[in-house]
Design a protein around this motif. Structure first.
Motif, short mmCIF file in Angstrom:
data_model
loop_
_atom_site.label_atom_id
_atom_site.label_comp_id
_atom_site.label_asym_id
_atom_site.label_seq_id
_atom_site.Cartn_x
_atom_site.Cartn_y
_atom_site.Cartn_z
N GLU A 37 0.83 -1.21 0.00
CA GLU A 37 0.00 0.00 0.00
C GLU A 37 0.86 1.26 0.00
O GLU A 37 0.53 2.24 -0.68
CB GLU A 37 -0.95 0.01 1.21
N ARG A 38 1.96 1.25 0.74
CA ARG A 38 2.85 2.42 0.79
C ARG A 38 3.50 2.67 -0.56
O ARG A 38 3.51 3.78 -1.07
CB ARG A 38 3.91 2.23 1.89
N SER A 39 4.04 1.62 -1.17
CA SER A 39 4.68 1.76 -2.48
C SER A 39 3.67 2.18 -3.53
O SER A 39 3.95 3.04 -4.37
CB SER A 39 5.35 0.45 -2.89
N PHE A 40 2.47 1.60 -3.48
CA PHE A 40 1.44 1.94 -4.45
C PHE A 40 1.04 3.41 -4.32
O PHE A 40 0.89 4.12 -5.32
CB PHE A 40 0.22 1.04 -4.28
N THR A 41 0.91 3.87 -3.08
CA THR A 41 0.56 5.27 -2.85
C THR A 41 1.63 6.19 -3.42
O THR A 41 1.32 7.20 -4.06
CB THR A 41 0.37 5.53 -1.34
N LEU A 42 2.90 5.86 -3.22
CA LEU A 42 3.98 6.68 -3.77
C LEU A 42 3.94 6.69 -5.30
O LEU A 42 4.10 7.75 -5.92
CB LEU A 42 5.33 6.16 -3.29
N LEU A 43 3.72 5.53 -5.90
CA LEU A 43 3.69 5.45 -7.36
C LEU A 43 2.54 6.24 -7.97
O LEU A 43 2.67 6.78 -9.07
CB LEU A 43 3.58 3.99 -7.82
N THR A 44 1.43 6.29 -7.28
CA THR A 44 0.25 6.95 -7.86
C THR A 44 0.06 8.39 -7.38
O THR A 44 -0.87 9.06 -7.81
CB THR A 44 -1.02 6.13 -7.55
N ASP A 45 0.95 8.87 -6.56
CA ASP A 45 0.91 10.26 -6.10
C ASP A 45 1.64 11.13 -7.14
O ASP A 45 2.74 11.62 -6.91
CB ASP A 45 1.57 10.36 -4.72
N VAL A 46 1.00 11.32 -8.29
CA VAL A 46 1.66 11.93 -9.44
C VAL A 46 2.10 13.37 -9.21
O VAL A 46 3.09 13.81 -9.79
CB VAL A 46 0.79 11.82 -10.72
N VAL A 47 1.41 14.10 -8.37
CA VAL A 47 1.78 15.49 -8.12
C VAL A 47 3.19 15.58 -7.52
O VAL A 47 3.90 16.57 -7.73
CB VAL A 47 0.74 16.23 -7.25
N ASN A 48 3.62 14.55 -6.82
CA ASN A 48 4.94 14.56 -6.19
C ASN A 48 6.02 13.87 -7.03
O ASN A 48 7.17 13.80 -6.60
CB ASN A 48 4.87 13.94 -4.79
N TRP A 49 5.70 13.37 -8.20
CA TRP A 49 6.70 12.75 -9.06
C TRP A 49 7.92 13.64 -9.28
O TRP A 49 9.04 13.16 -9.23
CB TRP A 49 6.11 12.33 -10.38
N PRO A 50 7.75 14.94 -9.56
CA PRO A 50 8.94 15.76 -9.80
C PRO A 50 9.93 15.77 -8.63
O PRO A 50 11.10 16.07 -8.80
CB PRO A 50 8.38 17.16 -10.08
N LYS A 51 9.46 15.45 -7.44
CA LYS A 51 10.33 15.43 -6.27
C LYS A 51 11.21 14.18 -6.21
O LYS A 51 12.24 14.19 -5.56
CB LYS A 51 9.50 15.50 -4.99
N TRP A 52 10.76 13.07 -6.86
CA TRP A 52 11.53 11.84 -6.69
C TRP A 52 11.72 10.99 -7.94
O TRP A 52 12.59 10.13 -7.97
CB TRP A 52 10.95 10.99 -5.56
#
Length: 163
Positions: A37-52
């Protein structure tokens, strides 16, 4: 093009984007800390993609939608979400810069965290701007995604500190 036996059997490929149809194909896997769930949340949190996400400069959406735009490595890509099955799998098609890339993610909980498999099938007419047909390019892309995802999964507050 590529032998489909190289692909994980649980990856779902859209028509025309299997490894057999690809000009370039790469598979990588790693185990990262934390639940799927944590990894999935990170992958789908597109607004924060530019940060990582390596090379991601801009995302046109604040949430994962069926389509959105991403500026990656100076090139604009339209992204179409092909599969979204929380927290197990996600896949998207990116089109831009003479490249069509389908990236599929498979997340499986283990006793040590989350096993992540990521596969890229690339079709390109004009690969020079991004050198997408180079095996080094796709290997490096996957390694960077997994390394960053692992770092953020290990310490959920790392993303907040980068803001």
């Amino acid at each position: 093009m590529y032998d489909t036996s190289d692909s994980h059997p649980d990856i779902h490929w859209p028509s025309g984007f299997s490894p057999a149809d690809a000009h370039s194909f790469h598979r990588a896997q790693a185990v990262v800390p934390g639940p799927p769930e944590r990894s999935f949340t990170l992958l789908t949190d597109v607004v924060n993609w530019p940060k990582w996400v390596p090379g991601c400069e801009e995302v046109s959406s604040v949430t994962l939608t069926q389509t959105f735009e991403v500026v990656w490595a100076g090139h604009r890509f339209e992204v179409f979400v092909g599969e979204n099955v929380p927290p197990r799998r996600i896949g998207w098609l990116g089109i831009g810069g003479g490249v069509m890339l389908y990236q599929a993610w498979l997340l499986t909980g283990t006793e040590h965290g989350t096993e992540i498999v990521v596969e890229n099938a690339v079709r390109a007419d004009v690969p020079k701007p991004l050198d997408t047909l180079s095996r080094d390019w796709s290997e490096r892309l996957n390694e960077l995604w997994l390394a960053q995802l692992g770092r953020l999964s290990e310490d959920p507050r790392a993303e907040e500190r980068e803001s």
